[in-house]
Design a protein around this motif. Structure first.
Motif, mmCIF file in Angstrom:
data_model
loop_
_atom_site.group_PDB
_atom_site.id
_atom_site.type_symbol
_atom_site.label_atom_id
_atom_site.label_comp_id
_atom_site.label_asym_id
_atom_site.label_seq_id
_atom_site.Cartn_x
_atom_site.Cartn_y
_atom_site.Cartn_z
ATOM 1 N N ALA A 10 0.840 -1.202 0.000
ATOM 2 C CA ALA A 10 0.000 0.000 0.000
ATOM 3 C C ALA A 10 0.868 1.241 0.000
ATOM 4 O O ALA A 10 1.758 1.384 0.818
ATOM 5 C CB ALA A 10 -0.906 0.008 1.225
ATOM 6 N N VAL A 12 0.327 4.592 0.872
ATOM 7 C CA VAL A 12 -0.755 5.248 1.589
ATOM 8 C C VAL A 12 -0.688 6.755 1.422
ATOM 9 O O VAL A 12 0.373 7.360 1.459
ATOM 10 C CB VAL A 12 -0.699 4.867 3.082
ATOM 11 N N LEU A 42 -4.250 -0.159 7.399
ATOM 12 C CA LEU A 42 -3.986 1.118 6.730
ATOM 13 C C LEU A 42 -3.665 2.168 7.789
ATOM 14 O O LEU A 42 -4.503 2.461 8.641
ATOM 15 C CB LEU A 42 -5.220 1.567 5.943
ATOM 16 N N ILE A 46 -7.666 5.788 2.527
ATOM 17 C CA ILE A 46 -7.425 5.741 1.089
ATOM 18 C C ILE A 46 -8.739 6.003 0.366
ATOM 19 O O ILE A 46 -9.822 5.849 0.935
ATOM 20 C CB ILE A 46 -6.828 4.391 0.639
ATOM 21 N N PHE A 49 -7.866 2.075 -4.933
ATOM 22 C CA PHE A 49 -6.759 1.126 -4.914
ATOM 23 C C PHE A 49 -6.779 0.246 -6.152
ATOM 24 O O PHE A 49 -7.795 0.092 -6.834
ATOM 25 C CB PHE A 49 -6.804 0.255 -3.655
ATOM 26 N N ASN A 84 -10.814 -0.887 -7.453
ATOM 27 C CA ASN A 84 -11.998 -0.832 -6.612
ATOM 28 C C ASN A 84 -13.252 -0.505 -7.410
ATOM 29 O O ASN A 84 -13.202 0.151 -8.459
ATOM 30 C CB ASN A 84 -11.820 0.215 -5.509
ATOM 31 N N ASP A 120 -2.126 1.904 -3.454
ATOM 32 C CA ASP A 120 -3.069 2.950 -3.057
ATOM 33 C C ASP A 120 -3.062 4.041 -4.122
ATOM 34 O O ASP A 120 -2.043 4.675 -4.368
ATOM 35 C CB ASP A 120 -2.662 3.525 -1.699
ATOM 36 N N THR A 122 -4.523 6.823 -4.035
ATOM 37 C CA THR A 122 -4.786 8.134 -3.435
ATOM 38 C C THR A 122 -3.619 9.076 -3.657
ATOM 39 O O THR A 122 -3.795 10.239 -4.002
ATOM 40 C CB THR A 122 -5.028 7.976 -1.923
ATOM 41 N N ASP A 123 -2.438 8.568 -3.467
ATOM 42 C CA ASP A 123 -1.241 9.408 -3.454
ATOM 43 C C ASP A 123 -0.782 9.739 -4.870
ATOM 44 O O ASP A 123 -0.527 8.849 -5.668
ATOM 45 C CB ASP A 123 -0.131 8.683 -2.707
ATOM 46 N N PRO A 504 -9.490 9.669 -7.089
ATOM 47 C CA PRO A 504 -8.211 8.965 -6.992
ATOM 48 C C PRO A 504 -7.508 8.937 -8.337
ATOM 49 O O PRO A 504 -8.063 9.320 -9.367
ATOM 50 C CB PRO A 504 -8.619 7.557 -6.543
#
Length: 533
Positions: A10, A12, A42, A46, A49, A84, A120, A122-123, A504
């Protein structure tokens, strides 16, 4: 014996990338059927993914309920990739488990095991840009050069079209590449509006004009801050788009791409939106002098700013500005009447001010051709300005008219506007923000601060007007106890109403779950000024 270990890695959000490894917990295994789950902790939330799974030997089928397959398992697959589902991307810090079941190729053997990677999405990896340091600026209350730097990054984040190699916004990609007119006209480029995915040319042109005006009147500040080249780059983007929107032969001006209703009925980033979008234009029979005059003003200003930077581009802007100005003057009317889709979002209250605004910019850009001043004098409005925005240009007209005429009656109009924006005529917040309207009050106070600073530069009440303007700007930067500019100062907003910054990274989907995410947006919308208190 079949061997495998499922490893979930992950990356994160909001923290340094960290690998989290886990072994599949086998829940059941009979014949060639298996069921297992992969759980890991986690440390931070998030919003999306991707998982790459490897199983040895391969599987004939596999089922899971958290995502959808990017590469559908087929035959005897050994590697599968999933992202996801729209409604399963947001997860709080803590334990997160993904359950799967399926059939393994062949029969017999030991317990199935495997390995995989969860990424992840998100980042975005974006880091805050290094703040510029200007000689002598240390004594200032705030780093205004940094505010200028971040403000331009906001406009860069709004770009539509094919992004250049030097794009600084890693979470933005190419979008709107199929934007076109009724006859296939290329309408790519321009800026998306606020937190939406529509290109509304009326407010886009006003923003372009004001940024350009700033570059003309405060060029020294842009140079000292080290942001002048970026100002050129960010302004060229909408100006090139406006050139595409105008067809002089057919006397047509495209003024909007995308439907406001359809856009507001969905939540996704520009990269993921439906590429089949309507485009709207004004013509001689369906006029829009307000948006046309504002477009002419933006091009006229651009021709001035780029005159020594790119003479060919400057000349093209002026040529088109003259054509659009003549078109707008000959065909008067509200564009929101001709383009009904715009009426709910950017309905102009008056177009006399745009007629005046366009004429004054043409007067400047043409080195004071009298016909434009004659038009400006006819359209000039002698009254204090309620505000300064995409809809009302009265304050800007006061400034330009005074710049060219030094007329005492115009001077009185500027002073009347500042009186209207001062106590007791104007309401103020407890920490002294001029509070014009509940809906986005900071845009009005900030724009009027620009008005006051230009008036001071033109020699009107230099000390008091500058002081008033800086009080308004400093309120937004931190005097209120927190910053209203994202990415600047202390306690700045982290959850703006902005589609692209809430989604995301691709290939994860983005829908209403991202809009309803209670946590910070995964991407920092550097330089955005939120509405206010």
């Amino acid at each position: 014996m079949w061997r495998a270990v499922v490893t979930l890695v992950a990356l994160v959000a909001m923290s340094e990338a960290k690998n989290i490894t886990t072994t599949m917990e086998l829940l059941q295994h009979w014949d060639n059927n298996w069921e297992g789950r992969f759980c890991f902790d986690l440390p931070n939330p998030i919003v999306g993914f991707e998982i790459v799974i490897n199983i040895t030997p391969g599987v004939n089928s596999i089922q899971q309920w958290e995502g959808k397959w990017l590469h559908e398992p087929s035959g005897c697959s050994t590697e599968m990739t999933m992202v996801n589902q729209d409604s399963h991307g947001v997860h709080a810090a803590g334990e997160f488990c993904v359950k799967m079941m399926g059939k393994i190729c062949g029969t017999g053997g030991g317990d199935p095991v495997g390995h995989g990677t969860l990424v992840d999405l998100t980042d975005d990896g974006q880091k805050a840009p290094a703040a510029p340091h200007v000689s002598g600026a240390a004594s200032m209350k705030y780093n205004y050069a940094q505010v200028m730097q971040l403000s331009l990054m906001f406009y860069e984040a709004q770009r539509s079209g094919k992004l250049p190699a030097d794009n600084r916004i890693p979470w933005r990609g190419d979008s709107g590449l199929q934007d076109h007119g009724a006859n296939g006209e290329d309408l790519t480029g321009g800026w998306y509006d606020a937190g939406d995915n529509v290109k509304f040319n009326f407010p886009m042109a006003f923003s372009t004009t004001i940024m350009c005006y700033s570059g003309l009147e405060f060029a020294e500040a842009w140079q000292k801050s080290g942001q002048m080249d970026q100002l050129y780059s960010q302004l060229r983007w909408p100006l090139e788009y406006f050139l595409k929107c105008w067809n002089n032969a057919d006397q047509e001006l495209y003024v909007q791409v995308g439907s406001g209703g359809a856009d507001h009925g969905s939540w996704t980033s520009p990269e993921r939106m439906d590429p089949d979008r309507p485009a709207y234009k004004i013509t001689a029979s369906k006029p829009g002098s307000d948006v046309a005059m504002e477009t002419a003003a933006a091009m006229a200003c651009g021709s001035l700013l780029f005159k020594t930077k790119d003479a060919h581009f400057s000349s093209a802007l002026l040529t088109n500005a003259k054509q659009i100005y003549s078109f707008a003057k000959a065909h008067q009317g509200f564009y929101s009447t001709s383009v009904s889709d715009a009426a709910a979002y950017y309905r102009s209250q008056n177009y006399t001010d745009e007629n005046n605004w366009g004429a004054l910019w043409m007067y400047w850009a043409t080195n004071h051709q009298q016909q434009y001043m004659d038009d400006a004098n006819v359209r000039y409005i002698h009254e204090p300005a309620w505000g300064f925005s995409w809809d009302e240009k009265i304050a800007g007209n006061h400034l330009l008219m005074y710049k060219f005429t030094q007329d005492n009656a115009v001077k009185a109009d500027i002073e009347s506007t500042m009186t209207l924006w001062s106590k007791p005529a104007m309401s103020y917040s407890p920490k002294c923000m001029a509070f014009r309207l509940e809906w986005g009050p900071l845009r009005y106070s900030a724009n009027t601060a620009f008005f006051a600073l230009v008036a001071a530069k033109y020699g009107l009440h230099d000390a008091s007007y500058r002081q008033w303007a800086m009080c308004q700007i400093n309120y937004a930067l931190g005097d209120a106890g927190h910053s209203y500019v994202i990415g600047f100062g202390k306690n700045y907003p982290v959850r703006p109403h902005h589609r692209a910054s809430s989604c995301p990274m691709l290939p994860a989907p983005c829908g209403w779950e991202a809009q309803q995410n209670p946590g910070p947006n995964p991407h920092v919308l550097y330089g955005a000024l939120v509405g206010g208190p």
